[in-house]
Motif scaffolding. Structure first.
Motif, PDB file in Angstrom:
ATOM      1  N   GLY A 132       0.801  -1.226   0.000  1.00  0.00           N
ATOM      2  CA  GLY A 132       0.000   0.000   0.000  1.00  0.00           C
ATOM      3  C   GLY A 132       0.831   1.271   0.000  1.00  0.00           C
ATOM      4  O   GLY A 132       0.299   2.339   0.312  1.00  0.00           O
ATOM      5  N   LEU A 133       2.103   1.158  -0.304  1.00  0.00           N
ATOM      6  CA  LEU A 133       2.939   2.356  -0.357  1.00  0.00           C
ATOM      7  C   LEU A 133       4.063   2.174  -1.367  1.00  0.00           C
ATOM      8  O   LEU A 133       4.457   1.055  -1.679  1.00  0.00           O
ATOM      9  N   GLN A 134       4.516   3.304  -1.849  1.00  0.00           N
ATOM     10  CA  GLN A 134       5.717   3.294  -2.692  1.00  0.00           C
ATOM     11  C   GLN A 134       6.763   4.201  -2.047  1.00  0.00           C
ATOM     12  O   GLN A 134       7.608   3.758  -1.316  1.00  0.00           O
ATOM     13  N   CYS A 135       6.656   5.513  -2.270  1.00  0.00           N
ATOM     14  CA  CYS A 135       7.649   6.392  -1.636  1.00  0.00           C
ATOM     15  C   CYS A 135       7.401   6.504  -0.129  1.00  0.00           C
ATOM     16  O   CYS A 135       8.306   6.800   0.627  1.00  0.00           O
ATOM     17  N   GLY A 136       6.154   6.285   0.298  1.00  0.00           N
ATOM     18  CA  GLY A 136       5.825   6.305   1.721  1.00  0.00           C
ATOM     19  C   GLY A 136       5.480   7.670   2.291  1.00  0.00           C
ATOM     20  O   GLY A 136       5.147   7.769   3.469  1.00  0.00           O
ATOM     21  N   PHE A 137       5.533   8.702   1.473  1.00  0.00           N
ATOM     22  CA  PHE A 137       5.302  10.039   2.031  1.00  0.00           C
ATOM     23  C   PHE A 137       3.882  10.191   2.578  1.00  0.00           C
ATOM     24  O   PHE A 137       3.678  10.760   3.643  1.00  0.00           O
ATOM     25  N   CYS A 138       2.913   9.678   1.863  1.00  0.00           N
ATOM     26  CA  CYS A 138       1.515   9.830   2.292  1.00  0.00           C
ATOM     27  C   CYS A 138       1.134   8.813   3.362  1.00  0.00           C
ATOM     28  O   CYS A 138       0.070   8.928   3.982  1.00  0.00           O
ATOM     29  N   THR A 139       1.971   7.778   3.542  1.00  0.00           N
ATOM     30  CA  THR A 139       1.554   6.597   4.300  1.00  0.00           C
ATOM     31  C   THR A 139       1.158   6.856   5.760  1.00  0.00           C
ATOM     32  O   THR A 139       0.126   6.341   6.205  1.00  0.00           O
ATOM     33  N   PRO A 140       1.911   7.630   6.529  1.00  0.00           N
ATOM     34  CA  PRO A 140       1.476   7.852   7.916  1.00  0.00           C
ATOM     35  C   PRO A 140       0.067   8.459   7.993  1.00  0.00           C
ATOM     36  O   PRO A 140      -0.765   8.015   8.798  1.00  0.00           O
ATOM     37  N   GLY A 141      -0.188   9.424   7.141  1.00  0.00           N
ATOM     38  CA  GLY A 141      -1.523  10.040   7.130  1.00  0.00           C
ATOM     39  C   GLY A 141      -2.575   9.074   6.647  1.00  0.00           C
ATOM     40  O   GLY A 141      -3.692   9.011   7.193  1.00  0.00           O
ATOM     41  N   MET A 142      -2.244   8.300   5.623  1.00  0.00           N
ATOM     42  CA  MET A 142      -3.182   7.302   5.093  1.00  0.00           C
ATOM     43  C   MET A 142      -3.573   6.308   6.187  1.00  0.00           C
ATOM     44  O   MET A 142      -4.748   5.957   6.354  1.00  0.00           O
ATOM     45  N   ILE A 143      -2.576   5.845   6.907  1.00  0.00           N
ATOM     46  CA  ILE A 143      -2.826   4.818   7.926  1.00  0.00           C
ATOM     47  C   ILE A 143      -3.686   5.387   9.065  1.00  0.00           C
ATOM     48  O   ILE A 143      -4.619   4.730   9.538  1.00  0.00           O
ATOM     49  N   MET A 144      -3.402   6.613   9.486  1.00  0.00           N
ATOM     50  CA  MET A 144      -4.197   7.197  10.573  1.00  0.00           C
ATOM     51  C   MET A 144      -5.650   7.398  10.134  1.00  0.00           C
ATOM     52  O   MET A 144      -6.579   7.176  10.899  1.00  0.00           O
ATOM     53  N   THR A 145      -5.840   7.794   8.890  1.00  0.00           N
ATOM     54  CA  THR A 145      -7.201   7.941   8.374  1.00  0.00           C
ATOM     55  C   THR A 145      -7.864   6.577   8.216  1.00  0.00           C
ATOM     56  O   THR A 145      -9.028   6.382   8.580  1.00  0.00           O
ATOM     57  N   ALA A 146      -7.100   5.623   7.680  1.00  0.00           N
ATOM     58  CA  ALA A 146      -7.644   4.288   7.443  1.00  0.00           C
ATOM     59  C   ALA A 146      -8.097   3.638   8.750  1.00  0.00           C
ATOM     60  O   ALA A 146      -9.126   2.948   8.791  1.00  0.00           O
ATOM     61  N   LYS A 147      -7.355   3.882   9.825  1.00  0.00           N
ATOM     62  CA  LYS A 147      -7.752   3.319  11.110  1.00  0.00           C
ATOM     63  C   LYS A 147      -9.119   3.852  11.531  1.00  0.00           C
ATOM     64  O   LYS A 147      -9.953   3.131  12.050  1.00  0.00           O
ATOM     65  N   GLN A 148      -9.320   5.135  11.292  1.00  0.00           N
ATOM     66  CA  GLN A 148     -10.615   5.709  11.660  1.00  0.00           C
ATOM     67  C   GLN A 148     -11.739   5.145  10.782  1.00  0.00           C
ATOM     68  O   GLN A 148     -12.848   4.932  11.250  1.00  0.00           O
ATOM     69  N   ILE A 149     -11.438   4.916   9.518  1.00  0.00           N
ATOM     70  CA  ILE A 149     -12.465   4.359   8.620  1.00  0.00           C
ATOM     71  C   ILE A 149     -12.999   3.042   9.183  1.00  0.00           C
ATOM     72  O   ILE A 149     -14.214   2.844   9.280  1.00  0.00           O
ATOM     73  N   ILE A 150     -12.084   2.159   9.577  1.00  0.00           N
ATOM     74  CA  ILE A 150     -12.586   0.854  10.029  1.00  0.00           C
ATOM     75  C   ILE A 150     -13.074   0.880  11.473  1.00  0.00           C
ATOM     76  O   ILE A 150     -13.811   0.008  11.892  1.00  0.00           O
ATOM     77  N   GLU A 151     -12.659   1.900  12.241  1.00  0.00           N
ATOM     78  CA  GLU A 151     -13.255   2.045  13.576  1.00  0.00           C
ATOM     79  C   GLU A 151     -14.729   2.436  13.442  1.00  0.00           C
ATOM     80  O   GLU A 151     -15.584   1.982  14.180  1.00  0.00           O
ATOM     81  N   ARG A 152     -15.006   3.278  12.462  1.00  0.00           N
ATOM     82  CA  ARG A 152     -16.387   3.730  12.268  1.00  0.00           C
ATOM     83  C   ARG A 152     -17.232   2.720  11.507  1.00  0.00           C
ATOM     84  O   ARG A 152     -18.447   2.699  11.621  1.00  0.00           O
ATOM     85  N   ASN A 153     -16.568   1.952  10.682  1.00  0.00           N
ATOM     86  CA  ASN A 153     -17.285   1.023   9.817  1.00  0.00           C
ATOM     87  C   ASN A 153     -16.404  -0.212   9.637  1.00  0.00           C
ATOM     88  O   ASN A 153     -15.572  -0.261   8.739  1.00  0.00           O
ATOM     89  N   PRO A 154     -16.585  -1.226  10.504  1.00  0.00           N
ATOM     90  CA  PRO A 154     -15.659  -2.372  10.521  1.00  0.00           C
ATOM     91  C   PRO A 154     -15.646  -3.186   9.228  1.00  0.00           C
ATOM     92  O   PRO A 154     -14.705  -3.924   8.985  1.00  0.00           O
ATOM     93  N   LYS A 155     -16.683  -3.082   8.412  1.00  0.00           N
ATOM     94  CA  LYS A 155     -16.687  -3.849   7.159  1.00  0.00           C
ATOM     95  C   LYS A 155     -16.992  -2.923   5.984  1.00  0.00           C
ATOM     96  O   LYS A 155     -18.044  -3.039   5.326  1.00  0.00           O
ATOM     97  N   PRO A 156     -16.103  -2.020   5.673  1.00  0.00           N
ATOM     98  CA  PRO A 156     -16.393  -1.066   4.598  1.00  0.00           C
ATOM     99  C   PRO A 156     -16.293  -1.720   3.217  1.00  0.00           C
ATOM    100  O   PRO A 156     -15.496  -2.632   3.009  1.00  0.00           O
ATOM    101  N   THR A 157     -17.118  -1.232   2.299  1.00  0.00           N
ATOM    102  CA  THR A 157     -16.971  -1.645   0.908  1.00  0.00           C
ATOM    103  C   THR A 157     -15.795  -0.861   0.314  1.00  0.00           C
ATOM    104  O   THR A 157     -15.341   0.137   0.894  1.00  0.00           O
ATOM    105  N   ASP A 158     -15.347  -1.282  -0.864  1.00  0.00           N
ATOM    106  CA  ASP A 158     -14.258  -0.542  -1.505  1.00  0.00           C
ATOM    107  C   ASP A 158     -14.667   0.902  -1.766  1.00  0.00           C
ATOM    108  O   ASP A 158     -13.861   1.829  -1.629  1.00  0.00           O
ATOM    109  N   GLU A 159     -15.934   1.071  -2.117  1.00  0.00           N
ATOM    110  CA  GLU A 159     -16.422   2.434  -2.381  1.00  0.00           C
ATOM    111  C   GLU A 159     -16.360   3.279  -1.107  1.00  0.00           C
ATOM    112  O   GLU A 159     -15.960   4.442  -1.127  1.00  0.00           O
TER     113      GLU A 159
END
Ligand code: FES
Ligand code: FES
Length: 188
Positions: A132-159
């Protein structure tokens, strides 16, 4: 519950961008007294600390320059890219959108606070395994946001995952591997 994008999670009272005129006035008032600082006490990644900061210092600059946590990155500084995302009292926010003094008395979690006992957080592991990363610059922010996504919705669709990540930009991956990583972490 559907995923929720992080265009701006802060309310109008807190967000530097929303309340720019009011805060600009305050900044102007303090401009002549640049030596003026204020003590703030925060719990950062489980540790309490107190620092004297200028009222105009953004939370992202405080975390990186005063605390030494360089995981949250700075890119746009205009609340567009999400590279600076951290959790504030359990909610993912863009740390370039608020002043450090506004975080006084609150809890901050950065990417550095996720791994425990030498073990990666499941979301970090999923980004690693799913490329899920290449250069990694966006990754810390992506991961912190992604954690919240699944905290709010444990089974999210791709959309729903894509919608939840709308406030985070990546220049490298094309996003599909990031979506795969979030889906994988949600399945654990
Ligand atoms: Fe904060 Fe881009 S640096 S959103
Ligand atoms: Fe390079 Fe996202 S991995 S910006």
């Amino acid at each position: 519950m559907s995923g929720r994008s992080l265009e701006c999670e802060l309310d109008a009272q807190e967000c530097v961008r929303h309340s720019a005129p009011r805060l600009a006035t305050r900044a102007t008032i303090t401009a002549g007294t640049s030596a003026m600082t204020r003590n703030i006490t925060l719990t950062i990644n489980g540790r309490k600390r107190t620092d004297a900061v200028e009222p105009r210092m953004l939370l992202i600059h405080y975390l990186r320059e005063e605390v030494g946590l360089t995981g949250p990155h700075i890119a746009c500084e205009t609340s567009l890219c999400g590279a600076c995302t951290v959790h504030l009292d359990g909610k993912a926010i863009k740390s370039c959108t608020m002043f450090a003094v506004q975080a006084d008395g609150r809890e901050v979690l950065t990417i550095e606070g996720l791994a425990a006992d030498g073990k990666l957080d499941p979301m970090q592991e999923a980004f690693w395994n799913e490329h899920g990363l290449q250069c990694g610059f966006c990754t810390p922010g992506m991961i912190m946001t992604a954690k919240q996504i699944i905290e709010r919705n444990p089974k999210p669709t791709d959309e729903e995952i894509r919608h939840g990540l709308e406030g985070n930009l990546c220049r490298c991956t094309g996003y599909q591997h990031i979506v795969n990583a979030v889906r994988t972490a949600a399945g654990k």
